[in-house]
Design a protein around this motif. Structure first.
Motif, short mmCIF file in Angstrom:
data_model
loop_
_atom_site.label_atom_id
_atom_site.label_comp_id
_atom_site.label_asym_id
_atom_site.label_seq_id
_atom_site.Cartn_x
_atom_site.Cartn_y
_atom_site.Cartn_z
N UNK A 33 13.00 4.21 -10.93
CA UNK A 33 14.29 4.83 -11.23
C UNK A 33 15.42 3.88 -10.82
N UNK A 34 16.56 4.02 -11.47
CA UNK A 34 17.67 3.09 -11.29
C UNK A 34 18.09 2.90 -9.84
N UNK A 35 18.17 3.98 -9.08
CA UNK A 35 18.65 3.84 -7.70
C UNK A 35 17.67 3.09 -6.80
N UNK A 36 16.43 2.86 -7.27
CA UNK A 36 15.43 2.12 -6.48
C UNK A 36 15.60 0.60 -6.63
N UNK A 37 16.34 0.19 -7.64
CA UNK A 37 16.50 -1.25 -7.91
C UNK A 37 16.98 -1.97 -6.65
N UNK A 39 15.30 -2.32 -3.84
CA UNK A 39 14.57 -1.87 -2.65
C UNK A 39 13.16 -2.50 -2.65
N UNK A 40 12.60 -2.66 -1.47
CA UNK A 40 11.28 -3.27 -1.34
C UNK A 40 10.19 -2.47 -2.05
N UNK A 41 10.38 -1.16 -2.17
CA UNK A 41 9.34 -0.36 -2.82
C UNK A 41 9.67 -0.04 -4.29
N UNK A 42 10.61 -0.76 -4.86
CA UNK A 42 10.95 -0.61 -6.27
C UNK A 42 9.87 -1.27 -7.13
N UNK A 43 9.61 -0.68 -8.29
CA UNK A 43 8.66 -1.27 -9.23
C UNK A 43 9.36 -1.91 -10.43
N UNK A 44 10.66 -2.14 -10.32
CA UNK A 44 11.42 -2.71 -11.42
C UNK A 44 10.95 -4.11 -11.82
N UNK A 45 10.45 -4.87 -10.89
CA UNK A 45 10.11 -6.27 -11.18
C UNK A 45 8.63 -6.49 -11.44
N UNK A 46 7.84 -5.40 -11.53
CA UNK A 46 6.40 -5.55 -11.74
C UNK A 46 5.94 -4.66 -12.88
N UNK A 47 4.89 -5.09 -13.55
CA UNK A 47 4.28 -4.27 -14.60
C UNK A 47 3.40 -3.20 -13.95
N UNK A 48 3.00 -2.22 -14.73
CA UNK A 48 2.10 -1.19 -14.20
C UNK A 48 0.78 -1.81 -13.76
N UNK A 49 0.28 -2.77 -14.53
CA UNK A 49 -0.97 -3.42 -14.13
C UNK A 49 -0.80 -4.15 -12.80
N UNK A 63 4.92 -3.31 -0.32
CA UNK A 63 5.55 -1.99 -0.12
C UNK A 63 5.65 -1.16 -1.40
N UNK A 64 5.88 -1.80 -2.55
CA UNK A 64 6.03 -1.02 -3.78
C UNK A 64 4.74 -0.31 -4.19
N UNK A 65 3.60 -0.76 -3.69
CA UNK A 65 2.31 -0.15 -4.04
C UNK A 65 1.71 0.66 -2.90
N UNK A 66 2.45 0.82 -1.84
CA UNK A 66 1.97 1.58 -0.68
C UNK A 66 2.25 3.06 -0.90
N UNK A 67 1.32 3.75 -1.55
CA UNK A 67 1.51 5.16 -1.90
C UNK A 67 0.43 6.06 -1.31
N UNK A 68 -0.41 5.53 -0.45
CA UNK A 68 -1.42 6.36 0.19
C UNK A 68 -2.64 6.60 -0.68
N UNK A 69 -3.34 7.69 -0.36
CA UNK A 69 -4.57 8.04 -1.05
C UNK A 69 -4.68 9.55 -1.13
N UNK A 70 -4.88 10.06 -2.33
CA UNK A 70 -5.07 11.50 -2.46
C UNK A 70 -6.36 11.94 -1.77
N UNK A 71 -7.42 11.17 -1.93
CA UNK A 71 -8.71 11.54 -1.34
C UNK A 71 -8.60 11.60 0.18
N UNK A 72 -7.93 10.63 0.77
CA UNK A 72 -7.75 10.61 2.23
C UNK A 72 -6.90 11.79 2.68
N UNK A 73 -5.82 12.07 1.97
CA UNK A 73 -4.92 13.16 2.31
C UNK A 73 -5.65 14.51 2.25
N UNK A 74 -6.57 14.65 1.31
CA UNK A 74 -7.24 15.93 1.08
C UNK A 74 -8.56 16.10 1.82
#
Length: 145
Positions: A33-37, A39-49, A63-74
């Motif tokens: 999102x625009x307001x993330x531009x 920031x260290x966790x912004x994905x503006x400069x990287x592709x989804x891959x 930092x931009x890929x540090x989103x945790x784990x659903x399996x660990x959380x659950x």
């Protein structure tokens, strides 16, 4: 905490899990999102891959890929606390039926706070690596019926 506050010992936990690639895509779009531009966790400069490749690095991810784990959380906690009812995010009718029965009221959801839709495809090799490196995520999701 809830058992003490509610003076009960029969609380049940419900959780919703998103399909792993869809979950990563959601984080990617959210951090784009625009307001993330800038920031260290912004994905503006990287592709989804690139985001997914970085996510698979484990403890050494950017930092931009540090989103945790659903399996660990659950996963069940050492103190015995565990999720009693788990639903696929993509199965909204089943989730809503469960909630409506429990709450004894009709629920109508509005779409809010949604990130922009953008095409997010992964090459087959990246998908294969993701399924191997994050097997717990896919196994848990696939176990939900």
């Amino acid at each position: 905490m809830f058992e003490r506050a509610c003076n009960t010992d029969d609380l049940e936990l419900m959780a919703v899990m998103r399909e792993p690639v869809s979950w990563l895509a959601s984080w990617y779009r959210y951090r784009r999102r625009d307001f993330m531009r800038g920031h260290a966790n912004s994905t503006h400069e990287v592709s989804f891959e690139e985001f997914v490749q970085e996510y698979m690095k484990g403890d050494k991810k950017a930092p931009f890929a540090n989103v945790g784990s659903q399996a660990k959380f659950l996963e069940p906690r050492p103190n015995g606390v565990k999720v009693n009812h788990m639903f696929r995010y993509e199965d909204q009718p089943r989730l809503l039926d469960f909630l409506e029965q429990r709450l004894q009221r009709k629920i109508q959801l509005e779409r809010r706070n949604s990130s922009p839709d953008i095409p997010l495809d992964l090459p087959e090799a990246t998908m294969h690596k993701l399924r191997r490196k994050c097997a717990a995520e896919f196994e848990l999701y696939e176990s939900l019926t």
